[in-house]
Scaffold this active site. Structure first.
Site: not given
Ligand SMILES: Nc1c(NC[C@H](O)[C@H](O)[C@H](O)CO)[nH]c(=O)[nH]c1=O
Ligand SMILES: CC(=O)[C@@H](O)COP(=O)(O)O
Length: 261
Positions: A151, A174, A176, A180, A182
């Site tokens: 991010f 990465a 993954i 959730t 997210h």
């Protein structure tokens, strides 16, 4: 794909439909399995400083001359030694730019790498750095900046791009999937953010962020059976430079004479 020691610039001069390709002789010694099926002749360069590829496969048996395996070769010339390139096309298939052997001398790259899932991103980073080494990019011309997670990549990529100090910026991460949603927020933000960083800075920001459902998928793409996306990002960054002369306002290769449609 041949791993060329691409620290050389191919300067080509048009010779009717063929080119005289010239580069330091050591370069041509690297070529060891070019397989040509059509008779064609490459004259030697007139440039005494460079070796030349003299190949003739006239009527005789096919000759192994280099590491490109193609059905035939048609070279395009820039006519301008500033941006020689080898444009080959497979006569039987669609003609396309397959790649250009260009010098990486003086090119500067930045790599923004996320620490999240470092077990994966460290492998991606090594793949990128190894690829740069293969393309003769000097270590002092590579800047590596690490960030907490994918991010955070875009903001750093944009800042680096706006310095104007880099020819391309590779973004490695990465993402993954977890339990959730997210994952979607991070993955989508990273992708759109890297795109935006490139557009706003005008410097190519290469997207080398894995977005995977599980760790196996990620590891397979960090040097496993699906290759190394970090290495691929570095190749993209290097070959992106082949288009730069045509994009810069400076001296351009406006006399590129592609022999391919
Ligand atoms: N879950 C993953 C993350 N999450 C962290 C974010 O990237 C970011 O650092 C945090 O939200 C604070 O802003 N990052 C990855 O790169 N990969 C993941 O799988
Ligand atoms: C990509 C993510 O943010 C993800 O790994 C977080 O995991 P979870 O969704 O289980 O919180």
């Amino acid at each position: 794909m041949a791993s060329f020691t691409a620290g050389y610039k191919l300067s080509c001069m048009p010779v009717s439909r063929l080119l005289v390709a010239s580069a330091p002789l050591a370069f041509f010694e690297q070529i060891h399995s070019l397989h040509l099926s059509h008779p064609f002749f490459l004259a030697s360069t007139r440039n005494p400083r460079c070796g030349s590829l003299i190949a003739s496969a006239a009527a005789g048996p096919k000759r192994l001359l280099g590491s490109l395996t193609i059905s035939s070769i048609s070279l395009a010339s820039t006519g301008n030694p500033q941006c020689g390139s080898l444009i080959v096309s497979a006569a039987a298939g669609p003609k396309r730019l397959l790649g250009s052997l260009t010098s990486t001398q003086g090119l500067k790259f930045a790599v923004v790498v996320a620490r999240f899932n470092e077990i994966v991103t460290s492998l991606l980073l090594e793949g990128a750095l190894e690829t740069f080494r293969r393309y003769s990019v000097k270590e002092e011309d590579i800047t590596v900046v690490s960030v907490p997670g994918s991010f955070e990549i875009p903001v750093v990529a944009q800042k680096l791009g706006k310095t104007g100090a880099y020819d391309a910026i590779i973004c490695i991460g990465a993402v993954i999937r977890g339990d959730t949603t997210h994952y979607d927020a991070v993955a989508n933000s990273a992708a759109s953010g890297v795109l935006s960083a490139g557009l706003s800075s005008g410097v190519p920001c290469i997207f080398g962020v894995l977005t995977c459902d599980d760790m196996d998928q990620a590891l397979n793409r960090a040097g496993g059976k699906s290759g190394n996306k970090g290495a691929e990002a570095a190749i993209t960054a290097v070959h992106f430079q082949d288009n730069q002369p045509a994009l810069h306002s400076g001296p351009v290769c406006n006399n590129m004479v592609p022999l391919i449609a």
